[in-house]
Design a protein around this motif. Structure first.
Motif, PDB file in Angstrom:
ATOM      1  N   PRO A 184       0.840  -1.205   0.000  1.00 13.91           N
ATOM      2  CA  PRO A 184       0.000   0.000   0.000  1.00 13.91           C
ATOM      3  C   PRO A 184       0.874   1.254   0.000  1.00 13.91           C
ATOM      4  O   PRO A 184       2.010   1.225   0.470  1.00 13.91           O
ATOM      5  N   PRO A 185       0.347   2.334  -0.527  1.00  9.39           N
ATOM      6  CA  PRO A 185       1.087   3.596  -0.459  1.00  9.39           C
ATOM      7  C   PRO A 185       1.344   3.975   1.000  1.00  9.39           C
ATOM      8  O   PRO A 185       0.527   3.690   1.881  1.00  9.39           O
ATOM      9  N   GLU A 186       2.450   4.591   1.249  1.00  7.82           N
ATOM     10  CA  GLU A 186       2.836   5.002   2.606  1.00  7.82           C
ATOM     11  C   GLU A 186       1.750   5.871   3.222  1.00  7.82           C
ATOM     12  O   GLU A 186       1.259   6.808   2.609  1.00  7.82           O
ATOM     13  N   GLY A 187       1.324   5.491   4.418  1.00 11.86           N
ATOM     14  CA  GLY A 187       0.361   6.280   5.172  1.00 11.86           C
ATOM     15  C   GLY A 187      -1.103   6.003   4.825  1.00 11.86           C
ATOM     16  O   GLY A 187      -1.981   6.599   5.422  1.00 11.86           O
ATOM     17  N   ASP A 188      -1.369   5.125   3.860  1.00  7.82           N
ATOM     18  CA  ASP A 188      -2.757   4.839   3.489  1.00  7.82           C
ATOM     19  C   ASP A 188      -3.303   3.763   4.430  1.00  7.82           C
ATOM     20  O   ASP A 188      -3.009   2.592   4.278  1.00  7.82           O
ATOM     21  N   VAL A 189      -4.076   4.193   5.411  1.00  7.69           N
ATOM     22  CA  VAL A 189      -4.564   3.258   6.422  1.00  7.69           C
ATOM     23  C   VAL A 189      -5.892   2.600   6.019  1.00  7.69           C
ATOM     24  O   VAL A 189      -6.355   1.684   6.690  1.00  7.69           O
ATOM     25  N   CYS A 190      -6.493   3.046   4.954  1.00  7.35           N
ATOM     26  CA  CYS A 190      -7.796   2.515   4.540  1.00  7.35           C
ATOM     27  C   CYS A 190      -7.699   1.559   3.350  1.00  7.35           C
ATOM     28  O   CYS A 190      -8.696   1.261   2.712  1.00  7.35           O
ATOM     29  N   ILE A 191      -6.522   1.065   3.064  1.00  4.58           N
ATOM     30  CA  ILE A 191      -6.320   0.263   1.868  1.00  4.58           C
ATOM     31  C   ILE A 191      -6.729  -1.205   2.086  1.00  4.58           C
ATOM     32  O   ILE A 191      -7.007  -1.920   1.124  1.00  4.58           O
ATOM     33  N   GLY A 192      -6.794  -1.658   3.314  1.00  2.00           N
ATOM     34  CA  GLY A 192      -7.142  -3.051   3.576  1.00  2.00           C
ATOM     35  C   GLY A 192      -5.922  -3.943   3.564  1.00  2.00           C
ATOM     36  O   GLY A 192      -4.793  -3.479   3.482  1.00  2.00           O
ATOM     37  N   ASP A 193      -6.146  -5.230   3.635  1.00  2.00           N
ATOM     38  CA  ASP A 193      -5.035  -6.193   3.662  1.00  2.00           C
ATOM     39  C   ASP A 193      -4.343  -6.277   2.313  1.00  2.00           C
ATOM     40  O   ASP A 193      -4.955  -6.125   1.272  1.00  2.00           O
TER      41      ASP A 193
END
Length: 152
Positions: free
Chosen positions: A141-150
């Protein structure tokens, strides 16, 4: 007169050797191989091209799906049944989307001879998008993207 025959024979030999060089095994032509679409002259040929393109996209999606399942099983086995359920639902969505786009009961009568080709083109495009989604589930996932999922 004899000189003219040798000249003609020489020219013929030069042309023949030039042509032969392009047909030699291991030699590559500078012209790319024409695609199915470049040579399709009939509706049935274009439909065959669309079907071949779809099969290629379907195979690529299946490869990505199998890679994703293998990674999920290795890292988080409880995810595999959820990925399988999502794929089944996506396949049902794809079929339903195509039916919604071409809603007539008698598709051949309503849409004509282009129907099968058009359906395969749209089916291929939907499948390519799904392949991107499956691939994304395996990427970081892109750095800092907490909503991307597993990610697997």
């Amino acid at each position: 007169m004899l000189h003219g025959k040798f000249l003609i024979a020489g020219v013929f030999a030069s042309v023949a050797s030039y042509l032969f060089a392009f047909s030699m095994p291991g030699q590559t032509s500078k012209q790319p191989k024409p695609s199915c679409w470049d040579t399709a002259l009939t509706q049935s040929a274009m439909t065959a091209c669309a079907a071949a393109d779809f099969q290629q996209a379907e195979s690529a999606m299946q490869r990505e799906y199998k890679k994703l399942l293998a990674k999920a099983n290795a890292g988080n086995p409880s995810a595999a049944p959820k990925i399988e359920a999502a794929q089944r639902a996506w396949l049902a969505f794809r079929d339903a989307q195509l039916e919604a786009m071409f809603a007539a009961d008698n598709k051949q009568l309503e849409y004509g001879s282009v129907y099968a080709m058009c359906r395969r083109i749209i089916e291929k495009n939907l499948t390519l998008e799904r392949t991107k989604q499956l691939s994304a589930m395996m990427s970081s996932p892109p750095e800092g993207d907490v909503c991307i999922g597993d990610r697997y």
